[in-house]
Scaffold this motif. Structure first.
Motif, PDB file in Angstrom:
ATOM      1  N   UNK A 165      77.872  74.694  37.702  1.00 52.78           N
ATOM      2  CA  UNK A 165      79.168  75.385  37.755  1.00 52.78           C
ATOM      3  C   UNK A 165      80.298  74.394  37.544  1.00 52.78           C
ATOM      4  N   UNK A 166      80.128  73.206  38.119  1.00 54.67           N
ATOM      5  CA  UNK A 166      81.156  72.186  37.972  1.00 54.67           C
ATOM      6  C   UNK A 166      81.322  71.782  36.509  1.00 54.67           C
ATOM      7  N   UNK A 169      82.802  74.695  34.393  1.00 54.18           N
ATOM      8  CA  UNK A 169      84.224  74.985  34.607  1.00 54.18           C
ATOM      9  C   UNK A 169      85.104  73.891  34.045  1.00 54.18           C
ATOM     10  N   UNK A 170      84.674  72.624  34.195  1.00 54.45           N
ATOM     11  CA  UNK A 170      85.489  71.540  33.651  1.00 54.45           C
ATOM     12  C   UNK A 170      85.599  71.688  32.138  1.00 54.45           C
TER      13      UNK A 170
ATOM     14  N   UNK B 155      83.530  76.223  43.337  1.00 54.42           N
ATOM     15  CA  UNK B 155      83.198  75.083  42.471  1.00 54.42           C
ATOM     16  C   UNK B 155      83.903  75.193  41.131  1.00 54.42           C
ATOM     17  N   UNK B 156      83.904  76.410  40.574  1.00 55.83           N
ATOM     18  CA  UNK B 156      84.560  76.602  39.281  1.00 55.83           C
ATOM     19  C   UNK B 156      86.042  76.278  39.383  1.00 55.83           C
ATOM     20  N   UNK B 159      86.532  72.464  39.950  1.00 56.89           N
ATOM     21  CA  UNK B 159      86.190  71.625  38.798  1.00 56.89           C
ATOM     22  C   UNK B 159      87.190  71.758  37.678  1.00 56.89           C
ATOM     23  N   UNK B 160      87.662  72.986  37.429  1.00 53.56           N
ATOM     24  CA  UNK B 160      88.631  73.138  36.343  1.00 53.56           C
ATOM     25  C   UNK B 160      89.929  72.428  36.679  1.00 53.56           C
ATOM     26  N   UNK B 163      89.326  68.705  36.163  1.00 50.46           N
ATOM     27  CA  UNK B 163      89.383  68.270  34.773  1.00 50.46           C
ATOM     28  C   UNK B 163      90.825  68.043  34.335  1.00 50.46           C
TER      29      UNK B 163
END
Lengths: 230, 220
Positions: A165-166, A169-170, B155-156, B159-160, B163
């Motif tokens: 998921x990490x 999403x990144x 988590x999504x 994490x976004x 980034x």
């Protein structure tokens, strides 16, 4: 009821309790000794530890765990396909524009953006993990009572879900930025120049998100298989 | 056959059969009523079997971890929402104002963490319920599936945002994106802190899921 010497009779009550009735004939005193033992069980899952006649009472319940394990195996295969496709699609993304100047890059590759590198690495790790745990999954289909291996799988599945998921999403965040740019930070959207690179990278996210959904269902299935008697 | 009497432990009854029953009688004996000793035991009855205290302990631990996770998510949301920085100079072409609602990734971060935080607050009730009645499987399974979903969402979101924060710190040469942290230092610090707090909540979610799975195991 017909009593015999040391006969064990099962009595399944529909809701949540279960009795074990054993009988013994006491010839000396000409009495019949009935002993009842309260064995409790879960609601609706009338499981008994001994005796064949019990299976007829509970229908197909002994095989639910097998069905769960088979479904788990299928989902793992689906997740392998998803993560592999994502890693390959992102890893082979490469575009060079046909013109160049001294100062500006006109090549785009996944390794130029650290988020995409992380995405490829995360998908590869998860794919390798799934391939290694496929034998464990087959073991669960064969031997539905395995408890510790299921727990082990739940733990590692959770960790891999977070990793996947990490990474996804990144990469999604950066892809969105590449499509729309950002006015505050004066980040120009690169998709206008690198059109096919952008499309490829956007498409590779789909497999990863499908694998995430599969992982969520896998974790839930493993947990519900743990909670059943078989 | 069904009966409503449910004794909680073993008991035995001696019934006088007499001589008649032994004389080649293969027929049926009269149905003997079971000793009705104790009140009806249901799923909500007293939990006296072994292994219950372990589930209770893990439920208490689960409750405590949830409270800590609520704290972490609240910290993440508050830190992100209060980011607002305006540089003291301006030109005609460039903006010098940075706040979380100008970047969709940060908006998603706030919304995702808010949903997860709201879920955690609601699940405190369920967690208390599993402390009181440790043998319930349905409640734990429900908690587990929603914990998994919320963990994926958090988590999504984290994490976004991570980034974007990484990009703000380092920039990217290939895409000609300049790192804005040199100018917007306070903004950068706050967003980085918020992302860290959110990842702490993710780790706590992982522990919650594994503990739920551990306490769901059935005894043989």
């Amino acid at each position: 009821m017909h009593f015999d010497c040391l006969q064990v009779i099962h009595l399944h009550i529909n809701t949540d309790v279960l009795f074990l009735i054993s009988s013994k004939q006491d010839h000396l005193h000409n009495t019949l000794v009935l002993q009842t033992q309260f064995v409790e069980t879960m609601k609706g899952e009338g499981a008994l530890e001994i005796g064949e006649p019990s299976r007829a009472l509970i229908g197909g319940a002994p095989y639910v765990n097998k069905d769960i394990s088979i479904f788990d195996f299928i989902l793992r295969v689906v997740a392998i396909i998803g993560t592999l496709a994502s890693a390959i699609a992102m890893g082979t993304s490469h575009e060079t524009l046909p013109f160049f100047t001294q100062f500006i890059h006109f090549k785009a590759k996944y390794s130029d953006l650290p988020s995409f590198t992380f995405f490829v690495v995360a998908n590869s790790i998860v794919c390798a993990y799934l391939v290694f745990t496929l034998p464990l999954s087959i073991l669960h289909v064969i031997r539905s009572r395995a408890r510790n291996t299921r727990l082990f799988l739940v733990l590692f599945d959770t960790v891999m879900l977070v990793l996947l998921a990490s990474g996804a999403s990144a990469a999604t965040s950066i892809v969105y930025l590449a499509h729309t740019g950002d006015a505050t930070a004066n980040w120009f959207s690169i998709c206008r120049q690198f059109h096919s690179f952008c499309e490829r990278v956007s498409g590779s996210l789909v497999g990863s998100f499908g694998a995430i959904v599969a992982f969520i269902i896998i974790i839930f299935l493993s947990a519900s298989a743990l909670s059943r008697r078989w | 056959m069904a009966t409503t009497a449910a004794p909680e432990s073993s008991s035995s009854t001696a019934i006088n059969v007499g001589d008649k029953a032994g004389a080649g009688d293969k027929g049926k004996a009269p149905l003997v009523p079971l000793p009705a000793a104790a009140p009806k035991a249901t799923l909500f009855g007293p939990a006296k079997a072994m292994g219950t205290w372990r589930r209770r302990v893990s439920s208490v631990f689960d409750f405590i971890l949830r409270v800590i996770a609520i704290g972490a998510i609240l910290a993440a949301i508050i830190t992100m929402v209060t980011t607002d920085e305006t540089l003291p100079f301006f030109t005609q072409l460039f903006q010098f104002h940075a706040s979380y609602d100008q970047m969709p990734a940060f908006m998603f971060f706030v919304i995702g963490n808010a949903i997860a935080g709201g879920y955690l607050v609601l699940s405190l009730c369920y967690s208390m319920f599993t402390i009181i009645r440790p043998r319930l499987v349905g409640a734990r399974l429900l908690l587990l599936i929603f914990d998994t979903l919320m963990m994926a969402l958090t988590t999504a979101a984290a994490s976004s945002a991570a980034a974007i924060v990484y990009l703000a710190h380092n920039g990217n040469a290939s895409a000609n994106w300049v790192g804005i942290c040199q100018q917007f230092q306070n903004f950068c610090q706050r967003t980085s802190g918020a992302v860290v707090a959110s990842f702490v909540a993710v780790v706590i979610f992982m522990f919650l899921i594994v503990m739920s799975a551990l306490s769901l195991r059935r005894r043989r």
